[in-house]
Design an enzyme around this catalytic site. Structure first.
Site, PDB file in Angstrom:
ATOM      1  N   CYS A 165     -15.240  41.113  10.190  1.00  0.00           N
ATOM      2  CA  CYS A 165     -15.939  40.277   9.207  1.00  0.00           C
ATOM      3  C   CYS A 165     -17.058  41.059   8.504  1.00  0.00           C
ATOM      4  O   CYS A 165     -16.790  42.013   7.804  1.00  0.00           O
ATOM      5  CB  CYS A 165     -16.449  38.990   9.854  1.00  0.00           C
ATOM      6  SG  CYS A 165     -16.865  37.722   8.624  1.00  0.00           S
ATOM      7  N   LYS A 178     -18.144  28.714   0.388  1.00  0.00           N
ATOM      8  CA  LYS A 178     -17.861  29.412   1.641  1.00  0.00           C
ATOM      9  C   LYS A 178     -16.362  29.403   1.935  1.00  0.00           C
ATOM     10  O   LYS A 178     -15.698  28.378   1.814  1.00  0.00           O
ATOM     11  CB  LYS A 178     -18.614  28.744   2.795  1.00  0.00           C
ATOM     12  CG  LYS A 178     -18.453  29.458   4.129  1.00  0.00           C
ATOM     13  CD  LYS A 178     -19.271  28.770   5.221  1.00  0.00           C
ATOM     14  CE  LYS A 178     -19.151  29.532   6.542  1.00  0.00           C
ATOM     15  NZ  LYS A 178     -19.936  28.903   7.621  1.00  0.00           N
ATOM     16  N   SER A 233     -14.668  32.739   7.993  1.00  0.00           N
ATOM     17  CA  SER A 233     -15.932  32.020   7.888  1.00  0.00           C
ATOM     18  C   SER A 233     -16.946  32.955   7.244  1.00  0.00           C
ATOM     19  O   SER A 233     -17.636  33.704   7.925  1.00  0.00           O
ATOM     20  CB  SER A 233     -16.412  31.576   9.279  1.00  0.00           C
ATOM     21  OG  SER A 233     -17.649  30.916   9.200  1.00  0.00           O
ATOM     22  N   HIS A 281     -11.443  36.332  11.459  1.00  0.00           N
ATOM     23  CA  HIS A 281     -11.965  36.207  12.825  1.00  0.00           C
ATOM     24  C   HIS A 281     -10.848  35.840  13.785  1.00  0.00           C
ATOM     25  O   HIS A 281     -10.827  34.739  14.349  1.00  0.00           O
ATOM     26  CB  HIS A 281     -13.058  35.135  12.880  1.00  0.00           C
ATOM     27  CG  HIS A 281     -14.393  35.586  12.397  1.00  0.00           C
ATOM     28  ND1 HIS A 281     -15.203  36.446  13.115  1.00  0.00           N
ATOM     29  CD2 HIS A 281     -15.077  35.297  11.263  1.00  0.00           C
ATOM     30  CE1 HIS A 281     -16.335  36.656  12.446  1.00  0.00           C
ATOM     31  NE2 HIS A 281     -16.278  35.968  11.320  1.00  0.00           N
ATOM     32  N   GLU A 316     -10.552  36.674  16.657  1.00  0.00           N
ATOM     33  CA  GLU A 316     -11.098  36.538  18.013  1.00  0.00           C
ATOM     34  C   GLU A 316     -11.667  35.143  18.278  1.00  0.00           C
ATOM     35  O   GLU A 316     -12.006  34.819  19.423  1.00  0.00           O
ATOM     36  CB  GLU A 316     -12.190  37.584  18.254  1.00  0.00           C
ATOM     37  CG  GLU A 316     -13.556  37.263  17.691  1.00  0.00           C
ATOM     38  CD  GLU A 316     -13.695  37.460  16.181  1.00  0.00           C
ATOM     39  OE1 GLU A 316     -14.803  37.246  15.648  1.00  0.00           O
ATOM     40  OE2 GLU A 316     -12.695  37.829  15.536  1.00  0.00           O
ATOM     41  N   ARG A 371     -22.892  22.429  13.348  1.00  0.00           N
ATOM     42  CA  ARG A 371     -24.224  23.039  13.244  1.00  0.00           C
ATOM     43  C   ARG A 371     -24.760  22.927  11.825  1.00  0.00           C
ATOM     44  O   ARG A 371     -25.912  22.537  11.602  1.00  0.00           O
ATOM     45  CB  ARG A 371     -24.145  24.505  13.663  1.00  0.00           C
ATOM     46  CG  ARG A 371     -25.432  25.310  13.529  1.00  0.00           C
ATOM     47  CD  ARG A 371     -25.121  26.787  13.455  1.00  0.00           C
ATOM     48  NE  ARG A 371     -24.344  27.118  12.260  1.00  0.00           N
ATOM     49  CZ  ARG A 371     -23.620  28.229  12.116  1.00  0.00           C
ATOM     50  NH1 ARG A 371     -23.551  29.098  13.112  1.00  0.00           N
ATOM     51  NH2 ARG A 371     -22.958  28.458  10.990  1.00  0.00           N
TER      52      ARG A 371
END
EC number: 2.3.1.31
Length: 301
Positions: free
Chosen positions: A142, A163, A192, A235, A237, A249
């Site tokens: 990333c 985003k 992300s 991502h 992972e 969040r």
């Protein structure tokens, strides 16, 4: 085969509960085998979660790995106890005279800043330069991938209007590259991020090869000469609930954030996430470790 980590590392309990094979340094030292030395430069504020995500993937291979966790000396981590860093992490100064078989550079939530504005940029540049002669292969993730592409090849990042957030379908662009061994032609990976690198810029650098991209999410996998540098803009992972936690969040902060695309069943945040990237995430990391680290590294570093 196991990964070798400190017996007191909190991620150890998580991994053992998932049947990931871990081993203490004391046990490993009794075996007549050289473990691969892997450094993880953890730039994420959620250090323990990121540790578990990466160790889960690199531990799912037939290779024995001796893992060293690194943090930035020039940056004060506010989201992790100093005791955790002192107990389980080293700095670049601690290891700069050593050699490693592999290095993973994680993402970081600093992508809206220019690279030069990041408070640890100079230290990160030294680490990336060090990796060129002291590491067999480096996997950048990333923002870490954006930083590596910029530092090594001058590839810029660009702000996105919205985003890039969700799980996206990608297409393999190079059929005969070992990093993609066993990949389906179409596969999923989470993204992300607020910035992007552009395919035209990647293709404009003769040393780089675009391996996989997405019609919606853009560039995902890029590789440098001889696999010494691998760049993953997504991502793979991520755990099942990582995007969910990020979404909740940001909502709690009052941010105007859309539901992550193609993630929740029926795109309903009250339903369970659909995990469609796990198998290819495991394959990406195991291929990197096998073909670009294990097969290429010398027995004596």
């Amino acid at each position: 085969m196991p990964i070798i980590i400190d017996k007191d590392l909190p991620a150890r309990k998580v991994l053992q509960e998932e049947n990931i094979f871990v081993m203490t340094k004391e046990r490993a030292e009794t075996q007549d085998i050289r473990a691969l030395k892997i450094a993880i430069l953890n730039l994420m504020p959620t250090k323990q979660e990121t540790e578990a995500q990466l160790l889960r993937l690199i531990g799912n291979t037939p290779l024995q790995l001796d893992v060293h966790l690194l943090h930035m000396e020039s940056h004060l981590s506010r989201n992790v106890a100093q005791e955790h860093l002192t107990s389980f992490y080293k700095t670049f100064r601690d290891i700069e005279n050593e050699k490693f078989d592999g290095l993973i550079i994680t993402g970081a939530p600093v992508e809206t800043l220019s690279f030069e504005e990041v408070d640890y940029w100079e230290e990160l540049k030294r680490i990336m330069e060090y990796s060129k002669t002291n590491v067999t292969s480096t996997l950048h993730i990333c923002w870490g991938a954006q930083a590596g592409l910029y530092h090594h090849y001058g590839v810029q990042k660009y702000p996105l209007k919205e985003k890039m957030f969700g799980v996206f379908e990608h297409e393999v662009r190079e059929q005969h590259v070992k990093l993609l061994q066993g990949f389906d032609e179409l596969f999923f990976a989470p993204h992300s991020r607020h910035t992007e690198v552009r395919e035209s810029d990647i293709r404009g650098v003769k040393e780089l090869t675009l391996l996989a991209n997405s019609e919606e999410a853009g560039v995902h996998l890029v590789i440098g000469p001889e696999g010494r540098q691998v760049f993953a803009l997504g991502h793979s992972e991520y755990s099942c609930d990582t995007l969910k936690q990020e979404y909740e969040r940001d909502r709690q902060k009052g941010l105007n954030i859309d539901v992550p695309k193609n993630y929740f069943k029926h795109n309903n945040p009250n339903e369970k996430p659909l995990v469609r990237w796990r198998s290819h995430g495991n394959l990406l990391f195991s291929n990197w470790l096998n073909y670009y680290v294990y097969q290429e590294t010398p027995y004596v570093l």
